[in-house]
Motif scaffolding. Structure first.
Motif, PDB file in Angstrom:
ATOM      1  N   ALA A 153      -3.953 -11.946 159.356  1.00 47.30           N
ATOM      2  CA  ALA A 153      -4.872 -10.829 159.159  1.00 47.30           C
ATOM      3  C   ALA A 153      -4.104  -9.527 159.027  1.00 47.30           C
ATOM      4  CB  ALA A 153      -5.855 -10.753 160.324  1.00 47.30           C
ATOM      5  N   GLY A 154      -4.430  -8.763 157.989  1.00 45.25           N
ATOM      6  CA  GLY A 154      -3.766  -7.489 157.753  1.00 45.25           C
ATOM      7  C   GLY A 154      -2.542  -7.595 156.875  1.00 45.25           C
ATOM      8  N   GLN A 155      -2.052  -8.803 156.640  1.00 48.48           N
ATOM      9  CA  GLN A 155      -0.874  -8.980 155.787  1.00 48.48           C
ATOM     10  C   GLN A 155      -1.294  -9.052 154.330  1.00 48.48           C
ATOM     11  OE1 GLN A 155       1.368 -12.515 156.592  1.00 48.48           O
ATOM     12  NE2 GLN A 155       3.036 -11.992 155.202  1.00 48.48           N
ATOM     13  N   SER A 156      -0.694  -8.223 153.504  1.00 50.44           N
ATOM     14  CA  SER A 156      -1.038  -8.208 152.085  1.00 50.44           C
ATOM     15  C   SER A 156      -0.320  -9.340 151.361  1.00 50.44           C
ATOM     16  CB  SER A 156      -0.648  -6.867 151.460  1.00 50.44           C
ATOM     17  OG  SER A 156      -0.879  -6.893 150.056  1.00 50.44           O
ATOM     18  N   PRO A 157      -1.057 -10.115 150.554  1.00 50.90           N
ATOM     19  CA  PRO A 157      -0.402 -11.195 149.808  1.00 50.90           C
ATOM     20  C   PRO A 157       0.274 -10.719 148.528  1.00 50.90           C
ATOM     21  CG  PRO A 157      -2.746 -11.228 149.394  1.00 50.90           C
ATOM     22  CD  PRO A 157      -2.508 -10.113 150.375  1.00 50.90           C
ATOM     23  N   ILE A 158      -0.034  -9.493 148.100  1.00 50.83           N
ATOM     24  CA  ILE A 158       0.530  -8.986 146.847  1.00 50.83           C
ATOM     25  C   ILE A 158       2.060  -8.921 146.962  1.00 50.83           C
ATOM     26  CG2 ILE A 158       0.557  -7.087 145.209  1.00 50.83           C
ATOM     27  CD1 ILE A 158      -2.082  -8.570 145.365  1.00 50.83           C
ATOM     28  N   GLY A 159       2.720  -9.526 146.001  1.00 52.29           N
ATOM     29  CA  GLY A 159       4.182  -9.537 145.988  1.00 52.29           C
ATOM     30  C   GLY A 159       4.794 -10.696 146.741  1.00 52.29           C
ATOM     31  N   GLN A 160       3.984 -11.476 147.435  1.00 44.90           N
ATOM     32  CA  GLN A 160       4.518 -12.606 148.186  1.00 44.90           C
ATOM     33  C   GLN A 160       4.960 -13.714 147.216  1.00 44.90           C
ATOM     34  OE1 GLN A 160       4.983 -12.874 151.459  1.00 44.90           O
ATOM     35  NE2 GLN A 160       4.074 -10.890 151.978  1.00 44.90           N
ATOM     36  N   ARG A 161       6.109 -14.292 147.541  1.00 42.26           N
ATOM     37  CA  ARG A 161       6.656 -15.363 146.698  1.00 42.26           C
ATOM     38  C   ARG A 161       6.308 -16.719 147.301  1.00 42.26           C
ATOM     39  NH1 ARG A 161      12.715 -13.283 144.871  1.00 42.26           N
ATOM     40  NH2 ARG A 161      12.039 -11.268 144.015  1.00 42.26           N
ATOM     41  N   LEU A 162       5.950 -17.633 146.422  1.00 41.59           N
ATOM     42  CA  LEU A 162       5.598 -18.984 146.822  1.00 41.59           C
ATOM     43  C   LEU A 162       6.480 -19.984 146.087  1.00 41.59           C
ATOM     44  CD1 LEU A 162       1.703 -18.691 146.510  1.00 41.59           C
ATOM     45  CD2 LEU A 162       3.078 -18.270 148.558  1.00 41.59           C
ATOM     46  N   GLU A 163       6.648 -21.146 146.705  1.00 40.39           N
ATOM     47  CA  GLU A 163       7.362 -22.244 146.061  1.00 40.39           C
ATOM     48  C   GLU A 163       6.339 -23.298 145.680  1.00 40.39           C
ATOM     49  OE1 GLU A 163      10.401 -25.812 147.286  1.00 40.39           O
ATOM     50  OE2 GLU A 163      10.708 -23.848 148.237  1.00 40.39           O
ATOM     51  N   LEU A 164       6.085 -23.400 144.393  1.00 42.03           N
ATOM     52  CA  LEU A 164       5.051 -24.288 143.879  1.00 42.03           C
ATOM     53  C   LEU A 164       5.708 -25.415 143.104  1.00 42.03           C
ATOM     54  CD1 LEU A 164       2.012 -24.762 143.630  1.00 42.03           C
ATOM     55  CD2 LEU A 164       1.998 -23.281 141.623  1.00 42.03           C
ATOM     56  N   ASN A 165       5.798 -26.593 143.737  1.00 39.49           N
ATOM     57  CA  ASN A 165       6.479 -27.732 143.118  1.00 39.49           C
ATOM     58  C   ASN A 165       7.875 -27.360 142.632  1.00 39.49           C
ATOM     59  OD1 ASN A 165       4.396 -29.524 143.572  1.00 39.49           O
ATOM     60  ND2 ASN A 165       3.405 -29.110 141.608  1.00 39.49           N
ATOM     61  N   ASP A 166       8.634 -26.762 143.556  1.00 43.08           N
ATOM     62  CA  ASP A 166      10.034 -26.372 143.308  1.00 43.08           C
ATOM     63  C   ASP A 166      10.167 -25.263 142.269  1.00 43.08           C
ATOM     64  OD1 ASP A 166      10.981 -28.265 145.124  1.00 43.08           O
ATOM     65  OD2 ASP A 166      11.050 -29.833 143.593  1.00 43.08           O
ATOM     66  N   GLN A 167       9.090 -24.557 141.982  1.00 38.22           N
ATOM     67  CA  GLN A 167       9.146 -23.446 141.050  1.00 38.22           C
ATOM     68  C   GLN A 167       8.632 -22.180 141.724  1.00 38.22           C
ATOM     69  OE1 GLN A 167       8.182 -24.196 136.844  1.00 38.22           O
ATOM     70  NE2 GLN A 167       7.478 -26.234 137.478  1.00 38.22           N
ATOM     71  N   ARG A 168       9.108 -21.052 141.227  1.00 31.86           N
ATOM     72  CA  ARG A 168       8.781 -19.761 141.821  1.00 31.86           C
ATOM     73  C   ARG A 168       7.434 -19.264 141.294  1.00 31.86           C
ATOM     74  NH1 ARG A 168       9.888 -14.519 139.825  1.00 31.86           N
ATOM     75  NH2 ARG A 168      10.130 -12.911 141.433  1.00 31.86           N
ATOM     76  N   ALA A 169       6.620 -18.773 142.227  1.00 26.02           N
ATOM     77  CA  ALA A 169       5.352 -18.154 141.858  1.00 26.02           C
ATOM     78  C   ALA A 169       5.190 -16.899 142.702  1.00 26.02           C
ATOM     79  CB  ALA A 169       4.192 -19.106 142.089  1.00 26.02           C
ATOM     80  N   VAL A 170       4.712 -15.833 142.079  1.00 23.19           N
ATOM     81  CA  VAL A 170       4.551 -14.551 142.762  1.00 23.19           C
ATOM     82  C   VAL A 170       3.084 -14.144 142.683  1.00 23.19           C
ATOM     83  CG1 VAL A 170       5.284 -12.142 142.892  1.00 23.19           C
ATOM     84  CG2 VAL A 170       6.889 -13.892 142.095  1.00 23.19           C
TER      85      VAL A 170
END
Length: 378
Positions: A153-170
């Motif tokens: 709660a309170g954490q902004s997801p904008i700009g967060q990086r994710l690892e989606l099936n070994d690929q980068r997603a922002v």
């Protein structure tokens, strides 16, 4: 005589409050459970409602809902575009995947690929950012319910990086979307990028979204597409209903909620019936005195009916207000996002309350009608 009946009822405060509580509790349980049931099953159509631009959904003949689908070859898009009356047709991909957040947490997500050029497939509104952010490399848009599951709660997801099936997603935007039935995290991205994020079989396209020309009705066009392509075509409303029907037919939700509603009805009959019978028994001499001075059975019935009506109106109102307070109190919870009370639900509750009062009132009234006027002088 009606005023005397009301004074008799309200004079015994304990039994009066007991009757009101029984009706209020029964109304609250029935109304609340029916409201939750209706809103939950409607979540089966959320995937369709989140794409308001599409008039028609085209899919493989074995596909049933937005979540239960079988991929089609890419050539299906050209077949649909060649059908007369189709103004536009775009590909649409829906698949499940696992994503790892920056904190190392693993979360199951639904990846939705929208048309690269028009971005048809995105929800109508954005909670934060704009749809244009998908033009940036590796960009995805997360739904607003998903942010509460993946981030504190309170954490902004904008700009967060994710690892989606070994690929980068922002994450570069937040969509204001209707939650799915399972409230699973949903990530939106361009169709071409989604193909890389979710590797799979040779056939990858889940649906073809179609816009009908102004000179043809969507229902007519669906029949034409099915006839000329051999694919299954459904209008927006038909496919939304398919999602609702799938949940009703393949889950235990109707049975579970039906049992709860029935228990609410039984509890109402038990509490109100017992309390009403005690009230009549304690006032049997007063009813006998009324009959001794010439009050007819018809007027006695009217007195008992007025007592039941007062209890019913007060209890029913409190029960409905309790349901409204429940929905309002949990409106900030993502699980209850968009919940509302359909107008049919209070009517069903009102009919249940009327049945409870009619049944319990009739049982209690029998002792009054059998009372002999002379018994008051014994």
């Amino acid at each position: 005589m009606l005023w005397i009946a009301i004074r008799m009822l309200t004079g015994d405060k304990q039994k009066f409050y007991g009757l009101v509580f029984g009706i209020a509790f029964s109304t609250l349980l029935i109304t609340q459970q029916l409201t939750i049931f209706v809103n939950l099953v409607e979540r089966g159509a959320s995937g369709v409602y989140n794409v308001p631009a599409a008039d028609i959904w085209v899919m493989d003949e074995v596909s049933r809902t937005t979540d239960v689908n079988f991929p089609m070859p890419s050539t299906a898009l050209d077949k649909v575009r060649s059908v007369p009356g189709v103004e536009w047709a775009v590909p649409h991909l829906r698949a499940n995947a696992s994503v790892r957040s920056g904190d190392g947490d693993l979360e199951g997500v639904s990846v939705i690929g929208v048309d690269d050029a028009t971005l048809i497939g995105l929800p109508k509104r954005m909670a934060q950012g704009s749809a244009d952010v998908l033009s940036s490399p590796d960009s995805v848009i997360i739904d607003d319910v998903g942010t509460t599951r993946m981030f504190e709660a309170g954490q902004s997801p904008i700009g967060q990086r994710l690892e989606l099936n070994d690929q980068r997603a922002v994450i570069r935007g937040i969509a204001d979307a209707i939650p799915s039935f399972t409230s699973q995290v949903t990530l939106y991205t361009k169709y071409s990028r989604a193909l890389n994020y979710v590797p799979g079989t040779r056939n990858r396209m889940s649906f073809v979204l179609v816009g009908a020309s102004d000179d043809v009705a969507p229902a007519e066009l669906t029949a034409r597409i099915t006839e000329l392509t051999g694919l299954r075509a459904r209008t927006r409303d038909e496919f939304a209903q398919d999602g609702v029907d799938f949940i009703i037919q393949n889950t235990g939700i109707p049975l579970n909620f039906g049992i709860t509603v029935m228990l609410g009805f039984i509890v109402g009959v038990a509490i109100v019936g017992l309390t009403f019978s005690l009230f009549i028994r304690d006032n049997i001499k007063q009813f006998g005195a009324l009959k001794a001075i010439g009050v007819t059975n018809a007027k006695i019935r009217g007195m008992v009916a007025s007592q039941a009506a007062l209890v019913g109106l007060v209890g029913y109102g409190l029960g409905v207000l309790g349901t409204v307070g429940f929905i309002w109190g949990f409106s900030g919870n993502p699980t209850f996002k968009g919940f509302y009370i359909p107008w049919q639900v209070p009517l069903v509750s009102l009919a249940a309350v009327a049945l409870i009062l009619a049944l319990t009132g009739w049982l209690a009234l029998r002792n009054v009608l059998k009372t002999e006027p002379a018994s008051v002088f014994r």
